[in-house]
Design a protein around this motif. Structure first.
Motif, mmCIF file in Angstrom:
data_model
loop_
_atom_site.group_PDB
_atom_site.id
_atom_site.type_symbol
_atom_site.label_atom_id
_atom_site.label_comp_id
_atom_site.label_asym_id
_atom_site.label_seq_id
_atom_site.Cartn_x
_atom_site.Cartn_y
_atom_site.Cartn_z
ATOM 1 N N PHE A 279 7.528 -14.120 2.385
ATOM 2 C CA PHE A 279 6.840 -12.834 2.293
ATOM 3 C C PHE A 279 7.840 -11.693 2.182
ATOM 4 O O PHE A 279 9.030 -11.832 2.502
ATOM 5 C CB PHE A 279 5.916 -12.608 3.494
ATOM 6 N N PHE A 280 7.322 -10.557 1.701
ATOM 7 C CA PHE A 280 8.097 -9.320 1.641
ATOM 8 C C PHE A 280 7.436 -8.345 2.590
ATOM 9 O O PHE A 280 6.194 -8.259 2.661
ATOM 10 C CB PHE A 280 8.106 -8.754 0.223
ATOM 11 N N GLN A 281 8.248 -7.563 3.332
ATOM 12 C CA GLN A 281 7.683 -6.661 4.332
ATOM 13 C C GLN A 281 8.456 -5.349 4.393
ATOM 14 O O GLN A 281 9.649 -5.291 4.088
ATOM 15 C CB GLN A 281 7.697 -7.330 5.713
ATOM 16 N N GLY A 282 7.768 -4.281 4.777
ATOM 17 C CA GLY A 282 8.411 -2.981 4.921
ATOM 18 C C GLY A 282 7.439 -1.984 5.555
ATOM 19 O O GLY A 282 6.244 -2.268 5.701
ATOM 20 N N GLN A 283 7.952 -0.830 5.914
ATOM 21 C CA GLN A 283 7.119 0.220 6.496
ATOM 22 C C GLN A 283 6.621 1.172 5.410
ATOM 23 O O GLN A 283 7.204 1.279 4.332
ATOM 24 C CB GLN A 283 7.903 1.004 7.551
ATOM 25 N N SER A 284 5.550 1.892 5.735
ATOM 26 C CA SER A 284 4.971 2.835 4.784
ATOM 27 C C SER A 284 5.847 4.073 4.639
ATOM 28 O O SER A 284 6.747 4.322 5.458
ATOM 29 C CB SER A 284 3.572 3.253 5.252
ATOM 30 N N LEU A 285 5.576 4.850 3.612
ATOM 31 C CA LEU A 285 6.304 6.101 3.385
ATOM 32 C C LEU A 285 6.250 7.007 4.608
ATOM 33 O O LEU A 285 7.270 7.565 5.035
ATOM 34 C CB LEU A 285 5.717 6.830 2.174
ATOM 35 N N ASP A 286 5.060 7.168 5.174
ATOM 36 C CA ASP A 286 4.912 8.087 6.303
ATOM 37 C C ASP A 286 5.412 7.492 7.611
ATOM 38 O O ASP A 286 5.916 8.228 8.473
ATOM 39 C CB ASP A 286 3.447 8.508 6.452
ATOM 40 N N ASP A 287 5.284 6.166 7.805
ATOM 41 C CA ASP A 287 5.810 5.560 9.031
ATOM 42 C C ASP A 287 7.324 5.700 9.106
ATOM 43 O O ASP A 287 7.894 5.928 10.181
ATOM 44 C CB ASP A 287 5.404 4.088 9.123
ATOM 45 N N LEU A 288 7.994 5.583 7.968
ATOM 46 C CA LEU A 288 9.440 5.817 7.943
ATOM 47 C C LEU A 288 9.746 7.281 8.227
ATOM 48 O O LEU A 288 10.680 7.604 8.979
ATOM 49 C CB LEU A 288 10.019 5.408 6.590
ATOM 50 N N ARG A 289 8.970 8.165 7.653
ATOM 51 C CA ARG A 289 9.197 9.610 7.833
ATOM 52 C C ARG A 289 9.047 10.019 9.302
ATOM 53 O O ARG A 289 9.827 10.820 9.821
ATOM 54 C CB ARG A 289 8.221 10.400 6.962
ATOM 55 N N PRO B 74 0.819 -1.218 0.000
ATOM 56 C CA PRO B 74 0.000 0.000 0.000
ATOM 57 C C PRO B 74 0.855 1.271 0.000
ATOM 58 O O PRO B 74 1.807 1.393 0.782
ATOM 59 C CB PRO B 74 -0.802 -0.117 1.301
ATOM 60 N N GLY B 75 0.530 2.198 -0.912
ATOM 61 C CA GLY B 75 1.263 3.450 -1.007
ATOM 62 C C GLY B 75 2.482 3.392 -1.896
ATOM 63 O O GLY B 75 3.129 4.410 -2.132
ATOM 64 N N TYR B 76 2.807 2.199 -2.412
ATOM 65 C CA TYR B 76 3.958 2.014 -3.281
ATOM 66 C C TYR B 76 3.494 1.478 -4.638
ATOM 67 O O TYR B 76 2.333 1.098 -4.807
ATOM 68 C CB TYR B 76 4.949 1.022 -2.658
ATOM 69 N N THR B 77 4.397 1.422 -5.584
ATOM 70 C CA THR B 77 4.097 0.815 -6.879
ATOM 71 C C THR B 77 4.612 -0.615 -6.909
ATOM 72 O O THR B 77 5.328 -1.053 -6.006
ATOM 73 C CB THR B 77 4.735 1.624 -8.020
ATOM 74 N N ARG B 78 4.245 -1.325 -7.952
ATOM 75 C CA ARG B 78 4.632 -2.729 -8.095
ATOM 76 C C ARG B 78 6.144 -2.922 -7.913
ATOM 77 O O ARG B 78 6.952 -2.270 -8.538
ATOM 78 C CB ARG B 78 4.205 -3.237 -9.483
ATOM 79 N N GLY B 79 6.478 -3.875 -7.061
ATOM 80 C CA GLY B 79 7.870 -4.273 -6.890
ATOM 81 C C GLY B 79 8.754 -3.289 -6.152
ATOM 82 O O GLY B 79 9.971 -3.485 -6.101
ATOM 83 N N ASN B 80 8.178 -2.252 -5.555
ATOM 84 C CA ASN B 80 9.027 -1.268 -4.884
ATOM 85 C C ASN B 80 9.687 -1.881 -3.650
ATOM 86 O O ASN B 80 9.096 -2.715 -2.962
ATOM 87 C CB ASN B 80 8.213 -0.036 -4.501
ATOM 88 N N ILE B 81 10.919 -1.463 -3.378
ATOM 89 C CA ILE B 81 11.720 -2.011 -2.270
ATOM 90 C C ILE B 81 12.116 -0.862 -1.350
ATOM 91 O O ILE B 81 13.162 -0.237 -1.534
ATOM 92 C CB ILE B 81 12.966 -2.750 -2.811
ATOM 93 N N PRO B 82 11.291 -0.528 -0.360
ATOM 94 C CA PRO B 82 11.579 0.612 0.512
ATOM 95 C C PRO B 82 12.848 0.394 1.345
ATOM 96 O O PRO B 82 13.271 -0.751 1.570
ATOM 97 C CB PRO B 82 10.347 0.676 1.427
ATOM 98 N N PRO B 83 13.461 1.460 1.829
ATOM 99 C CA PRO B 83 14.622 1.304 2.715
ATOM 100 C C PRO B 83 14.245 0.515 3.962
ATOM 101 O O PRO B 83 13.185 0.737 4.552
ATOM 102 C CB PRO B 83 15.002 2.751 3.052
ATOM 103 N N GLY B 84 15.110 -0.431 4.328
ATOM 104 C CA GLY B 84 14.864 -1.250 5.513
ATOM 105 C C GLY B 84 13.906 -2.409 5.300
ATOM 106 O O GLY B 84 13.688 -3.201 6.224
ATOM 107 N N SER B 85 13.326 -2.535 4.117
ATOM 108 C CA SER B 85 12.386 -3.635 3.858
ATOM 109 C C SER B 85 13.150 -4.944 3.687
ATOM 110 O O SER B 85 14.376 -4.949 3.515
ATOM 111 C CB SER B 85 11.551 -3.332 2.618
#
Length: 422
Positions: free
Chosen positions: A358-368, A327-338
């Motif tokens: 599974f793949f996991q990561g935090q949202s744009l705003d949770d990281l911010r 959610p909040g990302y595009t297909r295949g995006n790999i956020p920092p720390g994910s």
């Protein structure tokens, strides 16, 4: 005295609570977590020196100088990774994989890419999971690690002509791809181009090029993708809005709007199957061996934590045939720390073993906002599955034998060389 209707409601609530507790206890008793192999991306960083040079040349203006040196993990990025590591440590203790207190040697082994941002990320993860314990971070003595910097080794590097042909075949009609991405290009151009400056770079046709070293890239797209990544990381870093696209990006939705350019660049670089087979087979093979059966050459620990780069995750997921859209990302995006995670579970009744991927990561705003990971703010997650997997209270579990067969079908045996563990 409590009214009868309230007494009935209370009885229903208590019965429901007891049922839920019984269900959770049954799930914990039915399946036992035995092993975790995790591949994490490093945390938040400023642009690398090469990326800064390219994006400033394309926009004819100076981009924000961060407090941290270019390419290195920031203090904010460290804190965000600590949040994730803290949750993972607590989570795996609750599941019985880890015990309270500092880990024993058989509990965890951490190996990180030699770069500062990956070494510091690994330290942040174990600081969160095992505070004050001084868990060792392992790395090779050389500048390049054969698991991660695969372009530096003959057996795991690509053959230039074959790679060029593979990228050209996947790109197809490059002009049509560029046209389809014009909304994202226009949004990026509006955000980073100063009035009256030369921004013709944004309108030039994209071309597939190959450097003298044999690296294949899409001229035009690759620099736009670096701009997007720099802006995304700046948003995650909580840079003042005046320092992020000169005040023209003020919401996470604006970051999401330009992320398709990152996806497009992945599609024509690390997500090309030939590239992934040559440069990612050694890493995926190590991960599958680690979760299925630990060879004598590999540390036999309950949690094998590998900390590397988005390029490594991209190549591994391409070999797996696994894609996600958080959610909040595009297909295949790999956020920092994910991270990409393999878990081995055992059915305590039948003895059968399963893999949970599974793949996991935090949202744009949770990281911010450096949001702690908790029940109200869980990690975003998407699971891998195939037809014979089962939905359980502990996640989507796939029979180990058939899952390993599927996940390993694109491995290139010629690119899998022996790996030692320092």
């Amino acid at each position: 005295m409590m009214p009868r209707r309230h007494q009935a409601a209370a009885r229903l609530f208590i019965a429901g609570a007891l049922w839920l507790c019984a269900t959770q206890t049954h799930a914990a008793a039915h399946y036992q977590l035995e092993k975790v192999v995790e591949l994490s991306r490093h945390g938040i960083r400023p642009p690398t020196p090469d990326n800064r040079k390219d994006i400033e040349a394309a926009t004819h203006r100076h981009w924000t100088t961060w407090v941290t040196r270019d390419g290195e993990l920031t203090g904010h990025g460290y804190a965000a990774v600590v949040n994730k590591g803290r949750w993972e440590g607590e989570h795996y203790r609750q599941l019985g994989l880890l015990t309270a207190g500092c880990p024993q040697p058989q509990d965890i082994y951490v190996r990180a890419s030699p770069l500062q941002r990956t070494q510091a990320t690994a330290l942040a993860l174990v600081d969160g999971a095992f505070p004050g314990c001084g868990v060792a971070i392992h790395r090779v003595k050389e500048e390049n690690d054969p698991l991660f910097q695969t372009e530096a080794f003959p057996a795991t590097n690509t053959e230039p002509a074959t790679q060029l042909a593979a990228v050209q075949a996947k790109a197809g009609d490059l002009a049509a791809r560029q046209q389809a991405l014009q909304p994202a290009v226009s949004a990026l151009k509006t955000a980073v181009c100063a009035p009256g400056t030369d921004c013709s770079f944004f309108d030039k046709p994209w071309q597939i090029k190959q450097s003298k070293s044999g690296k294949t890239y899409v001229e035009g797209l690759s620099v736009l993708a670096n701009m997007v990544e720099t802006l995304r990381l700046g948003w995650n870093e909580n840079l003042p809005l005046s320092q992020l696209a000169w005040g023209k990006i003020t919401t996470a939705a604006q970051i999401t709007e330009i992320l398709p350019l990152l996806t497009a660049n992945y599609d024509l670089s690390n997500d090309v199957l030939y590239t992934a087979q040559k440069r990612g087979s050694i890493l995926l093979n190590a991960m599958l061996q680690g979760v299925d059966h630990t060879p004598a050459s590999m540390p036999d620990t309950r949690w094998l934590l590998l900390v590397a780069h988005d390029t490594n995750i991209a190549m591994v997921r391409t070999l797996m045939g696994f894609s996600w859209t958080l959610p909040g990302y595009t297909r295949g995006n790999i956020p920092p720390g994910s991270s990409l995670v393999f878990e081995r579970w055992r059915d305590t009744q039948s003895g059968e073993r399963f893999i949970h991927v599974f793949f996991q990561g935090q949202s744009l705003d949770d990281l911010r906002h450096l949001q702690s990971v908790d029940q109200a703010h869980p990690l975003l997650r998407e699971e891998w599955r195939q037809a014979d997997c089962r939905i359980t209270d502990v996640g989507t579990l796939c029979p180990m034998k058939s899952a390993i067969k599927t996940l390993s079908k694109h491995l290139d045996p010629s690119a899998i060389t022996p790996v030692s563990y320092p």
